[in-house]
Design a protein around this motif. Sequence first.
Motif, short mmCIF file in Angstrom:
data_model
loop_
_atom_site.label_atom_id
_atom_site.label_comp_id
_atom_site.label_asym_id
_atom_site.label_seq_id
_atom_site.Cartn_x
_atom_site.Cartn_y
_atom_site.Cartn_z
N GLU A 24 20.35 -6.93 21.05
CA GLU A 24 19.59 -5.79 20.53
C GLU A 24 19.93 -5.54 19.06
N ASP A 25 18.93 -5.23 18.30
CA ASP A 25 19.16 -4.87 16.91
C ASP A 25 19.39 -3.36 16.86
N VAL A 26 20.65 -2.98 16.75
CA VAL A 26 20.98 -1.55 16.79
C VAL A 26 20.99 -0.93 15.40
N ASN A 27 20.80 -1.74 14.39
CA ASN A 27 20.80 -1.17 13.04
C ASN A 27 19.53 -0.35 12.80
N LEU A 28 19.72 0.84 12.26
CA LEU A 28 18.58 1.73 12.01
C LEU A 28 17.67 1.14 10.94
N PRO A 29 16.41 1.56 10.89
CA PRO A 29 15.56 1.12 9.77
C PRO A 29 16.19 1.55 8.44
N ALA A 30 15.92 0.80 7.41
CA ALA A 30 16.56 1.05 6.12
C ALA A 30 16.31 2.48 5.64
N VAL A 33 18.82 5.21 6.67
CA VAL A 33 20.24 4.99 6.38
C VAL A 33 20.58 5.52 4.99
N GLY A 54 17.89 3.89 2.10
CA GLY A 54 17.47 2.50 2.02
C GLY A 54 15.97 2.39 1.84
N ALA A 56 12.35 -0.11 2.46
CA ALA A 56 11.78 -1.25 3.18
C ALA A 56 11.57 -2.40 2.21
N LEU A 247 26.08 3.43 4.76
CA LEU A 247 26.48 2.25 4.01
C LEU A 247 27.21 2.69 2.75
#
Lengths: 264, 721
Positions: A24-30, A33, A54, A56, A247
């Motif tokens: 699973e890609d658990v990283n939030l959309p840019a 963040v 962040g 897109a 980040l």
Amino acid sequence: MMRYGKFILLAFLVLFVSCLELPEDVNLPAEKVLSVSALLQNDVAEQRLYLYRGGAVSDTSNPDIFRVSGADVRLSVNGLTYNYTESDTSKGCYVLKNFSPQGKTLYRLIVNHPSFPQIRTETLYPAIQDFNWSYFFDSGGNLHLSWRKNAYCAGYRVDMYQWKYGFHNGWEEEYFWGSENYYFTPDTFLIIEEKALLHQNRKVDLKFFVFAVDKNYYDYSRFRTYFDPLDFRLVDFGNFSTIENGLGYFGSVYRDSVIILRND
Amino acid sequence: MNIIKQTLIIILISHYILFAQKIRIYGQVKDSLTAEPLIGVNIYLCDGKTGTVSDGDGYFYLSFENSQSDTFSVYFQYVGYKTKEQLISGTTSFLDVDLQPVSLELADSISVQANRFRNEIGLSYQSFQPLTVLNSAALGDADIFRFLATQSGISFSDDVSNRIYIRGMRSDKLLILLDDFALYNPYHLVNISSAVDVGSVKNIELYKSVYPVNQAGRTGGMLKLYTKQGNAHHFNLDFDVSLMSTVLRLQGPLGNASYFISLRRTYLDFLTKLVDEEFPYSFTDGVVNITFKPGKKHKIVLSGIASFDEFLANFKEHSRWSNQAYGFNWKYYPSPRLYFHTNVSYSHFRSSYNTDSLYTNNAINDLSYKTNLYYHFDFLKTTLNAGAAFHSYGISFQSAEELLEILNQDSRVNQYDLFINFNTTLSGRLKADLGLTLSHYLRFTRPQLLPLVRLQYLFSNSFKVATGYARKAQYLFTINNERDILPPFNIWRALDKDTGPEISRQLSFSASLKKPSLDMDLEIYYNFLERIVDYNRKYLNQEDALFLANQGESYGLEANLRYYYTLFDLELHYALSRTIYTMYGKPYYPSFHRLHKFDINLHSKSYKGWSGSLHWVAASGRPYTVTKGYYYLHHYIDMVSPTVFASPYYSVINSARYPAYHRLDLRINKRFSGHFKLYLNIINVYNQKNIFYYQFNEDKKSASPVYMLPFLPTLGAEFKW
């Protein structure tokens, strides 16, 4: 063979189903963040912290539109809390005026913003001590410069150096020596050939800086060197963070300098 | 009444024991034209249960009971040769068998794999004839690794690299042996082809897992290549010109010996000089084999390989790398039952990359000694294989590059192995391999016990099942994880106490059906990577560990169907696999992982000099890490005023996949005479745009797809004298 057909079919189905799952890609959309750039310094009038969100891949390249304003930024140390205030002239830049960090002290940072998860992070300010500079010119005109290694609290040791040289008149016309103007090095001495100390065949004044940084900023600087996606790398991708839920870094630096006057 | 029955049974059994004759046949199988020993020849009796295969020198030993007649027939069957029936009488016979190859025209189209006799344990094992590789569609030169990637269970990363990944294992987990000595980075530029010329090889054996205990040192499989010993009767010369290189092969008798020499070189650098242009890359490689027979019981083989690559981007930047490996093999047959094989070898990979101010030197050498003893017992038709091996590895890496100097090393470490294996027939239907290696790598205090068990049950003459388990250890690894990088930077490193040895446990099960014109087999495997060592991708300072011990697992199913028709041979391969590694406690798919892979290989028989082959592959796209966007950070380069930098913002590692990969390759041969052949290779016939990777644009915030090989036809020619 047919007797085993059912078994083979069953084995195939079990394998097929088990193979479909993807990590699973658990990283939030840019866009969700927050990235933090904050450095506590010993010789500045105001401490600064920058907040960005962040972007897109298809977003514009203008960084200013990604600045995040309206955040509540607090710094706490030894039971006291200080509030950063957002700069009137620079959106997304938060400042803390008249604040001098102390050596071997842990500073905690909390950033709250209604559109982003709360950020918590900390930095351990480097131990402040005398770098114990010494230097001399040998008979060939080469400069030998040395200093004491800087030890950090929490047992972490790192040394980071920079030097510049410039004209004597107030350093307004500083000129960077060499292509690199800072080094990470475990060395405590530097030998510079005479020809490198000349500017337009004139002897110039020199000013050297030595830095002591905390682990967060040291790691960030290494990351910046190692993780350039356009360069040859040994490593795979990674997002840099020393903070929770976001980040970036919250680091600290102690800086000292020595001036060597040798104007013709 | 019962007493009478029992008495009769005892009499019958006694009669069988007393009067059944113990027959032993042994000898060597060779090519009738060249006297080249033939490996893996099926040798069997007409009962379909009794048989064996010839070994790496064409030798065989077969013992059995015979109570039916004084004479009987033994069959020798090998792909590409006429099956020979030999009538035997007596109890012990030495057979010097010459097999006659099929005609040269048919030889253009041989594609059938030399499958081992059904009475042998062929679990996770395949054998290939180099002629099949040479006649398959290829980019430039025929390449062993690219050919293997057309088989099930063997994955590949992209069109450029020929690295293969067997059953979820990284490419450094495959032991690559040429005449029993290990090769370390046998690749030319960007892994575009292997450093071993296929035409110099007489047999290719691949163990995908559970490989025999007399080899050690890798946690995956084993690829064994045997160099040609040369024509012992006549002088032969081959000359082959492809898009990439020219190759000259010479072979012939040399008194009581024979020799084989091949030399290959790229030629684009010569051609471009004619038009005053510079082509920056060239490679040269060669294989040599000299085989002596000092007596009937002795055989000495001196063989070696050397390859040299040079890349000169300009006067200030150049890179060179080379593989050199040489082996001395002494084979001694004091009696039909006993066989010794002693091998001394030296293998060396060296590379350098230099700019006007910086350098990187990378080297590994392996000095090895190994001795094997084989003894054939009549009891349970058991073959004992025991022996010892010694390896001394020298590893050196020196770089002045800031990003690489943390890897600088200069070390030597030794490894000792003792091994024993029993290959035994427990009943007419059940065979077993029971083996054990005791492996001691001197950086670790405890030796590793590496057992192997392989069982096979023959349900009928056409259907068998087999299963196997093995524990394997590895002490050297390459640090580049799954990333394919240039051979000069493929850095081998010796493991140390911090990480321990790499360990895998391998389990597989197979069922296979063989009919006269049809082979079907199905194999299920599970590889548990108990410990796999990775470069720490988050290494930032000297307090971080440079290497980490992680885990992984790979399991899957492989189904193969081979149909041998009058006009063509057809192979269908399907593999379903799942490979998961962990890093920092989190699972991820390695970048070479393909969930599904389907291959069609078609080799036509020759008709009026025309022949051809076709390969179509469809596979799941590779996993990759998505660039989800970017984020800004301030960087205090001069520690005074900050500069804003954009950094890519990534997804969780390898959480996305490229679109499915598919490609059709074609090869057409036309033989004009016995001496001359033209061939056409077409890569990517329908110009499928398979995504290679996403390239960051200069702004470092967006990426564009870079595609793999487009439609690419090339011509080549072959001359034989």
